[in-house]
Design a protein around this motif. Structure first.
Motif, mmCIF file in Angstrom:
data_model
loop_
_atom_site.group_PDB
_atom_site.id
_atom_site.type_symbol
_atom_site.label_atom_id
_atom_site.label_comp_id
_atom_site.label_asym_id
_atom_site.label_seq_id
_atom_site.Cartn_x
_atom_site.Cartn_y
_atom_site.Cartn_z
ATOM 1 N N ASN A 76 0.998 -1.024 -0.024
ATOM 2 C CA ASN A 76 -0.001 -0.073 -0.023
ATOM 3 C C ASN A 76 0.880 1.236 -0.010
ATOM 4 N N PHE A 77 0.631 2.088 -1.040
ATOM 5 C CA PHE A 77 1.334 3.301 -0.965
ATOM 6 C C PHE A 77 0.444 4.629 -0.828
ATOM 7 N N SER A 78 0.842 5.687 -0.187
ATOM 8 C CA SER A 78 0.008 6.935 -0.074
ATOM 9 C C SER A 78 0.854 8.041 0.142
ATOM 10 N N ALA A 79 0.169 9.173 -0.201
ATOM 11 C CA ALA A 79 0.621 10.317 -0.026
ATOM 12 C C ALA A 79 -0.478 11.470 -0.280
ATOM 13 N N ASP A 80 -0.080 12.539 0.937
ATOM 14 C CA ASP A 80 -1.239 13.234 1.187
ATOM 15 C C ASP A 80 -0.666 14.518 1.562
ATOM 16 N N TRP A 81 -1.216 15.664 0.752
ATOM 17 C CA TRP A 81 -0.877 16.955 0.999
ATOM 18 C C TRP A 81 -1.968 17.645 2.112
ATOM 19 N N TYR A 82 -1.121 18.458 2.700
ATOM 20 C CA TYR A 82 -2.203 18.985 3.932
ATOM 21 C C TYR A 82 -1.612 20.613 4.144
ATOM 22 N N HIS A 83 -2.691 21.434 4.230
ATOM 23 C CA HIS A 83 -2.467 22.649 4.511
ATOM 24 C C HIS A 83 -3.307 23.048 5.932
ATOM 25 N N ILE A 84 -2.848 23.477 7.050
ATOM 26 C CA ILE A 84 -3.432 23.969 8.129
ATOM 27 C C ILE A 84 -3.138 25.552 8.361
ATOM 28 N N GLU A 140 2.165 23.571 6.143
ATOM 29 C CA GLU A 140 1.840 22.861 4.985
ATOM 30 C C GLU A 140 2.914 21.710 5.022
ATOM 31 N N GLY A 141 2.619 20.748 4.011
ATOM 32 C CA GLY A 141 3.382 19.651 4.027
ATOM 33 C C GLY A 141 2.664 18.553 3.269
#
Length: 209
Positions: free
Chosen positions: A139-147, A198-199
């Motif tokens: 299982n591969f995943s990538a998530d961009w987030y901005h708070i 952000e990351g």
């Protein structure tokens, strides 16, 4: 010099919330769309009512691949220590602009603040998940987030407080002068302007029996 004293404080919280999850469609070929939403009313005895919410979804165009995203309004209420901790006395060298820029060793007491309001944030996340059918357990995943956090709970450096009072005539209630010279800077917690984070999170998982 700490001389910490016992602290005492309490607050009451009343909440009501609704959460909904809807499977919009699913095909025999593995395509699917799910959406979800939630809303919550929270009432704190110390700071009043807050409204939070969240909307999200997951779209799977093929069996191996999923796109997901969430938008939310979140809060973090101040804890017992941030609200009610007693004063602790420290000393710090601070440049004194009130008497010609001389560096002085001054009292810098720290402590809680019962008038703190909850932190409030707007969060956006967008992600992708890949689960290859030809490689079981991977299982591969990538998530961009901005708070973006509003009214973040923090304290300012003593020098910043002094300079802000001298230059902008703000925060002066935290500054004590004796005979025109800097003597004390109160460094309690309060709600500052904002913080932005952000990351991207990456994850790779391989599971075996």
């Amino acid at each position: 010099i700490t001389n910490v004293q016992p602290l005492k404080g309490e607050y009451d919280v009343t909440e009501a919330f609704v959460e909904v999850g809807v499977p919009v469609f699913m095909t025999d070929g593995g395509m699917s769309l799910d959406i979800n939403a939630a809303t919550r009313i929270t009432d704190y005895s110390t700071s009043g009512s807050e409204h939070t919410w969240q909307v999200g979804g997951a779209f799977r165009p093929v069996a191996d691949l999923t796109f997901r995203g969430t938008v939310s309004r979140d809060i973090r209420a101040p804890n017992i220590g941030e609200l009610f901790s007693t004063s602790r006395l420290f000393f710090s060298n601070v440049v004194d602009p009130f008497s010609g820029g001389v560096s002085r060793l001054v009292q810098v007491p720290e402590g809680g603040n019962p008038d703190l309001a909850p932190e409030e944030s707007d969060t956006v996340t967008l992600g992708i998940v890949y689960q290859p059918s030809w490689l079981e357990g991977v299982n591969f995943s990538a998530d961009w987030y901005h708070i973006e956090i509003q009214d973040a709970i923090s304290s300012l450096p003593a020098q910043t407080i002094v300079d802000t009072c001298f230059e902008l005539d703000q925060l002066c209630e935290l500054v004590t002068l004796e005979n025109g010279e800097l003597a004390r800077v109160q460094q309690n917690l309060f709600n500052v302007a904002e913080r932005n984070i952000e990351g991207i999170d990456f994850e790779a998982v391989y599971t075996r029996p």
